[in-house]
Write a protein that holds these residues in place. Structure first.
Motif, mmCIF file in Angstrom:
data_model
loop_
_atom_site.group_PDB
_atom_site.id
_atom_site.type_symbol
_atom_site.label_atom_id
_atom_site.label_comp_id
_atom_site.label_asym_id
_atom_site.label_seq_id
_atom_site.Cartn_x
_atom_site.Cartn_y
_atom_site.Cartn_z
ATOM 1 N N ALA A 34 -38.657 72.516 66.255
ATOM 2 C CA ALA A 34 -38.336 71.915 64.964
ATOM 3 C C ALA A 34 -37.490 70.650 65.069
ATOM 4 C CB ALA A 34 -37.621 72.935 64.077
ATOM 5 N N TRP A 35 -36.490 70.653 65.958
ATOM 6 C CA TRP A 35 -35.535 69.545 66.050
ATOM 7 C C TRP A 35 -35.773 68.684 67.275
ATOM 8 C CZ3 TRP A 35 -33.725 73.765 63.300
ATOM 9 C CH2 TRP A 35 -32.927 73.500 62.196
ATOM 10 N N SER A 36 -35.485 67.396 67.155
ATOM 11 C CA SER A 36 -35.440 66.514 68.317
ATOM 12 C C SER A 36 -34.242 66.929 69.171
ATOM 13 C CB SER A 36 -35.309 65.056 67.878
ATOM 14 O OG SER A 36 -34.082 64.838 67.217
ATOM 15 N N GLY A 74 -40.200 76.251 45.779
ATOM 16 C CA GLY A 74 -40.882 75.064 45.291
ATOM 17 C C GLY A 74 -41.538 74.257 46.396
ATOM 18 N N ALA A 75 -41.919 73.052 46.028
ATOM 19 C CA ALA A 75 -42.664 72.169 46.917
ATOM 20 C C ALA A 75 -41.743 71.307 47.769
ATOM 21 C CB ALA A 75 -43.576 71.279 46.086
ATOM 22 N N VAL A 76 -42.297 70.823 48.856
ATOM 23 C CA VAL A 76 -41.624 69.838 49.708
ATOM 24 C C VAL A 76 -41.942 68.462 49.147
ATOM 25 C CG1 VAL A 76 -41.488 68.871 52.034
ATOM 26 C CG2 VAL A 76 -41.852 71.337 51.723
ATOM 27 N N ASP A 77 -40.926 67.627 49.033
ATOM 28 C CA ASP A 77 -41.085 66.269 48.512
ATOM 29 C C ASP A 77 -40.610 65.306 49.581
ATOM 30 O OD1 ASP A 77 -41.448 64.137 46.716
ATOM 31 O OD2 ASP A 77 -39.409 64.332 45.948
ATOM 32 N N GLY A 78 -41.313 64.209 49.788
ATOM 33 C CA GLY A 78 -40.861 63.279 50.811
ATOM 34 C C GLY A 78 -41.406 61.881 50.648
ATOM 35 N N HIS A 79 -40.782 60.993 51.383
ATOM 36 C CA HIS A 79 -41.275 59.621 51.524
ATOM 37 C C HIS A 79 -40.723 59.061 52.825
ATOM 38 C CE1 HIS A 79 -37.406 57.744 50.472
ATOM 39 N NE2 HIS A 79 -37.314 58.687 49.540
ATOM 40 N N HIS A 80 -41.443 58.125 53.389
ATOM 41 C CA HIS A 80 -41.098 57.521 54.667
ATOM 42 C C HIS A 80 -40.844 58.619 55.705
ATOM 43 C CE1 HIS A 80 -40.577 54.291 51.735
ATOM 44 N NE2 HIS A 80 -40.948 53.486 52.731
ATOM 45 N N ASP A 81 -39.676 58.666 56.302
ATOM 46 C CA ASP A 81 -39.350 59.690 57.304
ATOM 47 C C ASP A 81 -38.405 60.752 56.751
ATOM 48 O OD1 ASP A 81 -40.936 58.560 59.272
ATOM 49 O OD2 ASP A 81 -39.339 57.242 59.968
ATOM 50 N N THR A 82 -38.331 60.878 55.434
ATOM 51 C CA THR A 82 -37.373 61.765 54.795
ATOM 52 C C THR A 82 -38.084 62.746 53.860
ATOM 53 O OG1 THR A 82 -35.738 59.984 54.876
ATOM 54 C CG2 THR A 82 -35.272 61.812 53.389
ATOM 55 N N ALA A 83 -37.631 63.991 53.889
ATOM 56 C CA ALA A 83 -38.175 65.000 52.983
ATOM 57 C C ALA A 83 -37.036 65.858 52.437
ATOM 58 C CB ALA A 83 -39.193 65.885 53.696
ATOM 59 N N ASP A 103 -32.132 71.086 51.165
ATOM 60 C CA ASP A 103 -31.875 70.298 52.360
ATOM 61 C C ASP A 103 -32.682 69.007 52.309
ATOM 62 O OD1 ASP A 103 -30.286 72.358 53.259
ATOM 63 O OD2 ASP A 103 -31.715 73.095 54.728
ATOM 64 N N VAL A 104 -32.115 67.982 52.920
ATOM 65 C CA VAL A 104 -32.782 66.700 53.104
ATOM 66 C C VAL A 104 -32.894 66.494 54.603
ATOM 67 C CG1 VAL A 104 -32.652 64.211 52.722
ATOM 68 C CG2 VAL A 104 -31.806 65.789 50.961
ATOM 69 N N ILE A 105 -34.123 66.309 55.091
ATOM 70 C CA ILE A 105 -34.336 66.127 56.525
ATOM 71 C C ILE A 105 -34.879 64.732 56.795
ATOM 72 C CG2 ILE A 105 -34.669 68.578 56.985
ATOM 73 C CD1 ILE A 105 -37.703 68.057 57.125
ATOM 74 N N THR A 106 -34.514 64.214 57.958
ATOM 75 C CA THR A 106 -35.068 62.962 58.455
ATOM 76 C C THR A 106 -35.836 63.285 59.724
ATOM 77 O OG1 THR A 106 -33.175 61.757 57.570
ATOM 78 C CG2 THR A 106 -34.520 60.612 59.198
ATOM 79 N N LEU A 107 -37.056 62.762 59.826
ATOM 80 C CA LEU A 107 -37.933 63.071 60.951
ATOM 81 C C LEU A 107 -38.007 61.919 61.950
ATOM 82 C CD1 LEU A 107 -40.883 64.637 58.927
ATOM 83 C CD2 LEU A 107 -38.924 65.801 59.968
ATOM 84 N N ASP A 108 -38.252 62.275 63.209
ATOM 85 C CA ASP A 108 -38.488 61.255 64.229
ATOM 86 C C ASP A 108 -39.984 60.912 64.256
ATOM 87 O OD1 ASP A 108 -39.779 63.243 65.729
ATOM 88 O OD2 ASP A 108 -38.201 63.370 67.254
ATOM 89 N N ALA A 109 -40.390 60.052 65.156
ATOM 90 C CA ALA A 109 -41.783 59.603 65.223
ATOM 91 C C ALA A 109 -42.751 60.747 65.529
ATOM 92 C CB ALA A 109 -41.926 58.510 66.277
ATOM 93 N N GLU A 110 -42.280 61.802 66.198
ATOM 94 C CA GLU A 110 -43.127 62.950 66.522
ATOM 95 C C GLU A 110 -43.128 64.018 65.419
ATOM 96 O OE1 GLU A 110 -40.811 61.820 69.035
ATOM 97 O OE2 GLU A 110 -42.464 60.508 69.624
ATOM 98 N N GLY A 111 -42.399 63.779 64.341
ATOM 99 C CA GLY A 111 -42.349 64.737 63.247
ATOM 100 C C GLY A 111 -41.314 65.824 63.423
#
Length: 127
Positions: A34-36, A74-83, A103-111
């Motif tokens: 899950a995490w980098s 509920g649903a997951v909402d996101g834009h760019h690298d943030t959900a 929670d608000v997560i930021t993703l790396d290039a690999e997701g």
């Protein structure tokens, strides 16, 4: 849009797999998925970094709330690298949910998750 939506949903699904992992080996594997490597987790009660500290935080939640599981709301909402997404901690015995938040997560290039910013909406007294 669909590819990003799937990316967010996949990341959040791996996040819940980690939070609901039942034993130390499964937890370590789920956190790594899950995490980098440099991933972080921050909420009002904790700030941790790296797989070992994140796994320790999750294990501590299981010790504090045995017999409970984290469930999405509920649903997951996101834009760019943030959900963002909501969740609750549910008793497997009676269905009560004494803890909830989002929670608000930021993703790396690999997701994988680079950072989590957690917000607690409902916490029992003394927790």
């Amino acid at each position: 849009m669909s590819a990003n939506t799937d990316r967010y949903k996949s990341a959040v699904a791996r996040y819940f797999e980690a939070w609901n992992a039942g034993d130390p080996e499964a937890l370590a594997k789920a956190v790594a998925a899950a995490w980098s490597v440099e991933g972080t987790y921050t909420d009002p009660l904790a700030t941790v970094a790296g797989h070992t500290e994140i796994a320790g935080l999750i294990a501590g939640a299981h010790e504090q709330f045995p017999g409970f599981a984290f469930r999405p709301l509920g649903a997951v909402d996101g834009h760019h690298d943030t959900a963002r997404f909501a969740w609750e901690l549910v008793s497997e015995a009676d269905g009560s949910a004494p803890v909830a938040g989002f929670d608000v997560i930021t993703l790396d290039a690999e997701g994988r998750i680079r950072s989590v910013l957690g917000f607690l909406d409902r916490v029992p007294a003394g927790a």
